[in-house]
Enzyme design. Structure first.
Site, PDB file in Angstrom:
ATOM      1  N   THR A  66       0.511  -0.762  -0.314  1.00 54.05           N
ATOM      2  CA  THR A  66       0.020  -0.216  -0.127  1.00 54.05           C
ATOM      3  C   THR A  66       0.688   1.068  -0.032  1.00 54.05           C
ATOM      4  O   THR A  66       2.220   1.221  -0.022  1.00 54.05           O
ATOM      5  CB  THR A  66      -1.044  -0.085   1.079  1.00 54.05           C
ATOM      6  OG1 THR A  66      -1.134   1.743   1.203  1.00 54.05           O
ATOM      7  CG2 THR A  66      -0.366  -0.069   2.545  1.00 54.05           C
ATOM      8  N   ASP A  67       0.148   2.210  -0.806  1.00 44.54           N
ATOM      9  CA  ASP A  67       0.978   3.546  -0.677  1.00 44.54           C
ATOM     10  C   ASP A  67       1.044   4.167   1.644  1.00 44.54           C
ATOM     11  O   ASP A  67       1.564   5.408   1.317  1.00 44.54           O
ATOM     12  CB  ASP A  67       0.047   4.465  -1.183  1.00 44.54           C
ATOM     13  CG  ASP A  67      -1.064   5.210  -1.031  1.00 44.54           C
ATOM     14  OD1 ASP A  67      -1.813   3.879  -0.088  1.00 44.54           O
ATOM     15  OD2 ASP A  67      -1.428   5.451  -1.557  1.00 44.54           O
ATOM     16  N   GLU A  68       0.552   2.995   1.891  1.00 48.98           N
ATOM     17  CA  GLU A  68       0.444   4.335   2.972  1.00 48.98           C
ATOM     18  C   GLU A  68       1.971   4.010   4.160  1.00 48.98           C
ATOM     19  O   GLU A  68       2.354   4.520   5.299  1.00 48.98           O
ATOM     20  CB  GLU A  68      -0.341   3.272   4.050  1.00 48.98           C
ATOM     21  CG  GLU A  68      -2.126   3.417   3.504  1.00 48.98           C
ATOM     22  CD  GLU A  68      -3.062   3.721   4.163  1.00 48.98           C
ATOM     23  OE1 GLU A  68      -3.638   3.596   5.268  1.00 48.98           O
ATOM     24  OE2 GLU A  68      -4.777   3.586   4.071  1.00 48.98           O
ATOM     25  N   TYR A 118      -1.362  -0.133  11.159  1.00 49.56           N
ATOM     26  CA  TYR A 118      -1.978  -0.879   9.914  1.00 49.56           C
ATOM     27  C   TYR A 118      -0.547  -0.659   9.023  1.00 49.56           C
ATOM     28  O   TYR A 118      -0.127  -1.301   8.533  1.00 49.56           O
ATOM     29  CB  TYR A 118      -3.339  -0.358   9.146  1.00 49.56           C
ATOM     30  CG  TYR A 118      -3.589  -0.173   7.557  1.00 49.56           C
ATOM     31  CD1 TYR A 118      -3.392  -2.375   7.181  1.00 49.56           C
ATOM     32  CD2 TYR A 118      -3.010  -0.075   6.247  1.00 49.56           C
ATOM     33  CE1 TYR A 118      -3.336  -2.103   5.959  1.00 49.56           C
ATOM     34  CE2 TYR A 118      -2.996  -0.097   5.931  1.00 49.56           C
ATOM     35  CZ  TYR A 118      -3.639  -1.455   4.941  1.00 49.56           C
ATOM     36  OH  TYR A 118      -3.306  -1.618   3.554  1.00 49.56           O
ATOM     37  N   LYS A 156       2.596  -3.546   7.163  1.00 51.81           N
ATOM     38  CA  LYS A 156       2.425  -3.841   6.181  1.00 51.81           C
ATOM     39  C   LYS A 156       4.061  -3.561   5.381  1.00 51.81           C
ATOM     40  O   LYS A 156       4.158  -4.110   4.593  1.00 51.81           O
ATOM     41  CB  LYS A 156       1.417  -2.902   5.137  1.00 51.81           C
ATOM     42  CG  LYS A 156       0.374  -3.009   5.088  1.00 51.81           C
ATOM     43  CD  LYS A 156      -0.303  -4.507   4.920  1.00 51.81           C
ATOM     44  CE  LYS A 156      -0.107  -4.190   3.314  1.00 51.81           C
ATOM     45  NZ  LYS A 156      -0.530  -5.469   3.070  1.00 51.81           N
TER      46      LYS A 156
END
Ligand code: NAD
Ligand code: TYD
Length: 340
Positions: A126-128, A150, A154
């Site tokens: 994810t870009d997060e 989260y 990741k």
């Protein structure tokens, strides 16, 4: 003939990816391996349920013995890992399951990939993991600045994938996708939550000032990007995967209301998410160099998503009327209203 293990394939993006694989390729087998957590839903796989090339196995990616059994039984060549705990707000309530599935579970799958010498292990990220990016765009080389349990979990999974490539030569690729929207997304995520609330004239709980920016992409574009990386991506490489266009949440909420012909007074500002990342923005030139382009822009993606939820009330009403969902909603949103 290729035998795919799609972990987390009963979730939102995983199920859309299974549909794409079976639509696009004849000579394959697709095994979905999924724990069926609150987010896993066999309704998402109904369109392929009778396809002889599709198999479902219930199991946890943290269960090494069960993963091994499935790898052997189906002679797996490719692992695509979608399995994860995925909702930031839940990670603020209960981080433990995120660390377990997103980090430890990834390790278990990487061990299986190493043991069976798969052709490819692909990790959906994810870009997060880049953290909030107030200006400019994240490239694949950027440092990771995770801010929620989260995104930290990741990032842990991503780093383990790269370690297995470097240390053991496992042919790993990673895509870091932006916010996906489209069919079968669990209505805890903002877009399906706002659409289904609006249909029922329930307020849309907008965090803070609503000026947080996200790159909303249509799930089909994301799935096509993953397929491109499986075919053309280089082992050991990371590929950002998004439209490269960011939109404030308030604009997204207004567009949903306009499409459904509902009043803007349904927007209810509520207290912000702790540590809320203001903006994510990806530089996607690396995957574009492989020939991938998104087909849907922001407006088209929202429009197609609204239409799907309007046409498929049977799918989301089952979820939203359940006790588990109602308890989550109460715990997450009760008493957070701000005056307008
Ligand atoms: P989702 O929450 O809809 O689905 C997750 C699936 O994983 C569910 O079917 C669940 O049952 C399964 N699962 C969870 N824990 C498991 C475990 N221990 N063992 C086996 N299965 C397990 O998630 P999603 O939105 O489809 O996201 C899929 C992947 O894409 C995730 O890795 C997520 O981090 C990533 N991602 C999501 C987005 C997004 O906008 N939704 C954006 C970028 C990346
Ligand atoms: P979300 O769908 O949870 O994805 P992520 O936090 O992983 O990007 O949220 C998308 C954006 O919408 C994010 O800026 C938080 C905001 N949001 C709200 O304003 N209200 C909500 O009820 C939710 C769930 C999210």
């Amino acid at each position: 003939m290729k035998n795919f293990l799609v972990t987390g394939g009963a979730g939102f993006i995983g199920a859309n990816f299974v549909h794409l694989l079976l639509r696009k390729y004849d000579d394959i087998q697709v095994v979905v391996y999924d724990k069926l957590t609150y987010a896993g839903n066999l309704d998402n796989l109904l369109p392929v349920a009778d396809d002889p090339r599709y198999h479902f196995e219930q199991g946890d990616i943290c269960d090494a013995a069960r993963v091994d059994e499935v790898m052997r039984q189906y002679n797996i060549d490719v692992i695509v890992n979608f399995a994860a705990e995925t909702h930031v707000d839940r990670s603020l309530m209960e981080p433990g399951s995120f660390i377990q599935t997103d980090v430890y579970g990834t390790y278990v799958l990487l061990e299986a990939a190493k043991k069976y010498g798969v052709e490819r292990y692909h990790q959906i990220s994810t870009d997060e993991v880049y953290g909030e990016v107030l200006e400019g765009r994240s490239t694949e080389e950027d440092r990771l600045h995770t801010r929620s349990p989260y995104s930290a979990s990741k990032a842990g999974g991503d780093l383990m994938c790269l370690a297995y490539h470097t240390s053991f030569g496992v042919p790993v690729t990673i895509t870091r996708g932006s916010n996906n929207i489209g069919p079968y997304q669990f209505p805890e995520k903002v877009v399906p939550l706002f659409i289904t609330n609006a249909i029922d004239d329930i307020p849309l709980p907008l965090y803070g000032d609503g000026m947080q920016m996200r790159d909303y992409q249509y799930v089909q574009d994301h799935c096509e990007g993953i397929d491109v990386v499986l075919r053309k991506g280089q082992p050991g490489e990371i590929y950002n995967l998004g439209t490269g266009v960011e939109t404030p949440n308030i604009t997204m909420a207004r567009l949903i209301l306009k499409l459904l012909n509902k009043p803007e007074s349904l927007i209810q500002p509520i207290t912000d998410r702790p540590g809320h990342d203001r903006r994510y923005a990806l530089d996607c030139s690396k995957i574009q160099a492989l020939g991938w382009r998104n087909r849907y822009n922001f407006e088209q993606a929202i429009e197609a998503t609204v239409k799907w939820y309007v046409d498929n009330e049977w799918w989301w009403r089952k979820i939203k009327s359940g006790q588990q969902y109602k308890e989550y909603y109460e715990r997450q949103y009760a008493g957070r209203e701000l005056s307008r």
